[in-house]
Design a protein around this motif. Structure first.
Motif, short mmCIF file in Angstrom:
data_model
loop_
_atom_site.label_atom_id
_atom_site.label_comp_id
_atom_site.label_asym_id
_atom_site.label_seq_id
_atom_site.Cartn_x
_atom_site.Cartn_y
_atom_site.Cartn_z
N LYS A 145 12.82 39.37 27.88
CA LYS A 145 12.38 38.68 29.09
C LYS A 145 11.02 39.20 29.58
O LYS A 145 10.15 38.42 29.97
CB LYS A 145 13.45 38.88 30.17
CG LYS A 145 13.12 38.19 31.47
CD LYS A 145 14.24 38.31 32.47
CE LYS A 145 13.74 37.75 33.80
NZ LYS A 145 14.76 37.79 34.84
N VAL A 148 8.27 37.91 27.23
CA VAL A 148 7.98 36.49 27.44
C VAL A 148 7.20 36.30 28.74
O VAL A 148 6.24 35.53 28.80
CB VAL A 148 9.29 35.67 27.44
CG1 VAL A 148 9.03 34.24 27.86
CG2 VAL A 148 9.92 35.69 26.05
N MET A 149 7.57 37.04 29.79
CA MET A 149 6.84 36.99 31.07
C MET A 149 5.38 37.40 30.87
O MET A 149 4.46 36.75 31.36
CB MET A 149 7.46 37.98 32.07
CG MET A 149 8.75 37.51 32.65
SD MET A 149 8.45 36.65 34.18
CE MET A 149 10.07 36.71 34.91
N TYR A 152 3.50 34.82 29.07
CA TYR A 152 3.26 33.65 29.92
C TYR A 152 2.10 33.91 30.88
O TYR A 152 1.17 33.11 30.99
CB TYR A 152 4.53 33.29 30.70
CG TYR A 152 4.32 32.19 31.71
CD1 TYR A 152 4.19 30.86 31.29
CD2 TYR A 152 4.20 32.47 33.07
CE1 TYR A 152 3.96 29.85 32.21
CE2 TYR A 152 3.99 31.46 34.00
CZ TYR A 152 3.86 30.15 33.56
OH TYR A 152 3.63 29.15 34.48
N PHE A 153 2.14 35.05 31.55
CA PHE A 153 1.10 35.31 32.55
C PHE A 153 -0.26 35.66 31.93
O PHE A 153 -1.30 35.39 32.51
CB PHE A 153 1.55 36.40 33.54
CG PHE A 153 2.60 35.90 34.48
CD1 PHE A 153 2.31 34.89 35.39
CD2 PHE A 153 3.88 36.43 34.47
CE1 PHE A 153 3.28 34.40 36.26
CE2 PHE A 153 4.86 35.95 35.33
CZ PHE A 153 4.55 34.93 36.22
N TYR A 158 1.36 32.11 21.45
CA TYR A 158 2.40 32.60 20.55
C TYR A 158 3.35 31.48 20.19
O TYR A 158 3.37 30.44 20.83
CB TYR A 158 3.16 33.77 21.18
CG TYR A 158 4.12 33.37 22.28
CD1 TYR A 158 5.49 33.39 22.06
CD2 TYR A 158 3.66 32.98 23.53
CE1 TYR A 158 6.37 33.03 23.06
CE2 TYR A 158 4.53 32.62 24.53
CZ TYR A 158 5.89 32.64 24.29
OH TYR A 158 6.76 32.27 25.28
N LEU B 68 14.21 31.44 30.95
CA LEU B 68 13.53 32.05 32.09
C LEU B 68 13.11 30.93 33.06
O LEU B 68 12.58 29.92 32.61
CB LEU B 68 12.27 32.71 31.54
CG LEU B 68 11.74 33.95 32.18
CD1 LEU B 68 12.69 35.08 31.90
CD2 LEU B 68 10.38 34.26 31.57
N LEU B 70 10.84 30.13 36.48
CA LEU B 70 9.85 30.63 37.44
C LEU B 70 9.61 29.57 38.50
O LEU B 70 9.46 28.39 38.20
CB LEU B 70 8.53 30.94 36.73
CG LEU B 70 8.53 31.96 35.60
CD1 LEU B 70 7.15 32.03 34.94
CD2 LEU B 70 8.92 33.34 36.12
N ASP B 73 5.47 30.64 39.84
CA ASP B 73 5.15 31.86 39.12
C ASP B 73 5.94 33.09 39.56
O ASP B 73 5.54 34.23 39.31
CB ASP B 73 3.64 32.16 39.17
CG ASP B 73 2.89 31.36 38.10
OD1 ASP B 73 3.56 30.75 37.25
OD2 ASP B 73 1.64 31.34 38.14
N ILE B 95 11.15 28.55 30.52
CA ILE B 95 10.70 29.07 29.22
C ILE B 95 11.90 29.60 28.46
O ILE B 95 12.67 30.43 28.98
CB ILE B 95 9.70 30.24 29.39
CG1 ILE B 95 8.57 29.87 30.35
CG2 ILE B 95 9.11 30.63 28.04
CD1 ILE B 95 7.64 31.03 30.65
N SER B 96 12.05 29.15 27.25
CA SER B 96 13.09 29.72 26.40
C SER B 96 12.60 31.06 25.86
O SER B 96 11.47 31.17 25.42
CB SER B 96 13.40 28.77 25.25
OG SER B 96 14.27 29.42 24.35
N THR B 97 13.46 32.07 25.93
CA THR B 97 13.06 33.37 25.38
C THR B 97 13.68 33.55 24.00
O THR B 97 13.61 34.62 23.41
CB THR B 97 13.53 34.54 26.27
OG1 THR B 97 14.95 34.53 26.30
CG2 THR B 97 13.00 34.40 27.67
#
Lengths: 290, 101
Positions: A145, A148-149, A152-153, A158, B68, B70, B73, B95-97
């Motif tokens: 997690k 992935v965060m 994303y930020f 990827y 996930l 958000l 954000d 978002i899929s992890t």
């Protein structure tokens, strides 16, 4: 790795290494991402394919053996392909993108399969056999997690999709279970890794484990006369792939007893690990493809 | 009354939603007399936007573990998860992890 190497002047020479399993609609898309990464990070990239190394793509393997057990082939072949690719690049260290979730899944799988030998090894952050290339997992304690965060930020480019052939894989069950545990109590992931690390294998049990040797046919490390990749490949070539899946030396194909391949059979080129001098570092962590 | 939302999908989630990452949607401000929240949004997405394999998006009353969410954000776990009441102009990201095999 690239950022750290630049920022702290580690003096590493980094390479990207990607394995092309030959899975249409999955790996071909992810290789496009890796090629963009090569530009973005300005690093040399090597792509080694199952087709080139073993003469079989995963598409061809699945066409022959179906969607059950195909992950066994892929896993065995990828592990060896990574080492061989690294040897071709003449590097002395492989860095993979395994995260905490991956390790916790593996601990659960090894417990459920009763695989004591792997249970001991799978939580090590860095592994090195006598004649293998060093491997490490710098993201061992980083949650999927969090990664992935971060991606994303930071708007990192990827690739992330589940493999089209994996839904029935054993790992899938461990993953679903782990994700349910995480939803109930997020620390479960790190707790499972901790438990895995804390396992002690009795000396009597250790003594019973098979000794590491090298494969008579291809020179890769193995716990039998023939390594798993050669055994699986031989099964494919003979059209008997299903026979060799059951592990632990029960259902052996007759040819496994002798290490002579049949005449027309394709085999894996002999494995030479890089010499001590002139070694470099590789980094396979960008394409997180485990 | 309707609420406008921007929905983003990532990490492979978009494959379930016509392979489009970004969607601008309008949803009713109330569901069964209660203000629309993330839980009701998830079911609205399932009924109106999802194209395939709903079991990869929803499990039980919420998104499948490993996805996930958000809100503007911010991790939805900090915003009350499904109970967060959506506001006009909110940006919601899924978002899929899950990856690999």
């Amino acid at each position: 790795m690239k950022t750290l190497n630049d920022r702290y002047d580690y003096g590493l020479e980094l390479f990207l290494l990607s394995i092309d399993e030959g899975i249409t609609g999955y790996r071909d898309d992810s290789l496009e991402t890796v090629k963009r990464n090569q530009q973005q990070y300005d690093m040399p990239l090597k792509i080694l394919s199952y087709d080139k190394l073993y003469g079989w793509t995963m598409d061809a393997i699945v066409a022959q053996i179906g969607k059950k057990n195909n992950c066994t082939f892929c896993g065995v072949f990828r592990r060896q392909a990574l080492d061989r690719g690294a040897a071709m690049l003449n590097v002395d260290h492989i860095v993979t993108g395994h995260n905490a979730d991956d390790i916790a899944e593996t601990v659960l799988m090894n417990i459920m399969r009763g695989d004591i030998a792997r249970l001991g090894r799978c939580t090590l952050i860095c592994t090195q056999g006598e004649d293998t290339i060093k491997r490490s997992k710098p993201f061992k304690y980083a949650y999927e997690k969090e990664i992935v965060m971060y991606a994303y930020f930071k708007k990192l480019d990827y690739f992330s999709t589940e493999c089209i052939y994996s839904p029935d894989a054993y790992r899938g069950h461990a993953r679903v279970f782990l994700k349910d545990l995480e939803a109930a109590r997020p620390s479960a992931i790190i707790d499972i890794i901790h438990s895995g690390e804390a396992f002690e294998v009795k000396d009597e049990v250790k003594a019973m484990q098979k000794l590491q040797q090298t494969c008579k046919r291809c020179g890769y490390m193995s716990s039998n006369e023939l390594c798993k990749a050669c055994t699986l490949l031989e099964g494919l070539e003979r059209g008997l792939a299903t026979v060799v899946i059951t592990d632990r030396g029960h259902n052996k194909t007759e040819a496994e007893e002798s290490s002579r391949p049949i005449e027309t059979m394709r085999t894996i080129p002999f494995f030479h690990i890089p010499s001590e001098s002139n070694r470099q570092e590789t980094d396979s962590s960008i394409p997180n493809v485990v | 009354m309707a609420i406008s939302l921007k929905i983003e999908f990532g990490g492979g989630m978009e494959l379930l939603f016509s392979n489009e990452r970004s969607h601008n949607i309008k949803i009713p401000a109330t569901v069964d007399g209660k203000p629309a929240n993330l839980s009701s949004l998830i079911f609205w997405l399932k009924d109106n936007l999802l194209k395939e394999r709903e079991e990869l998006f929803i499990e039980g009353e919420t998104v499948r573990p490993g996805i996930l969410v958000l809100v503007n954000d911010v991790d939805w776990e900090l915003e009350g998860e499904g109970d967060y009441e959506v506001k006009d102009g909110d940006e919601i990201v899924f978002i899929s992890t899950l990856h690999g095999g």
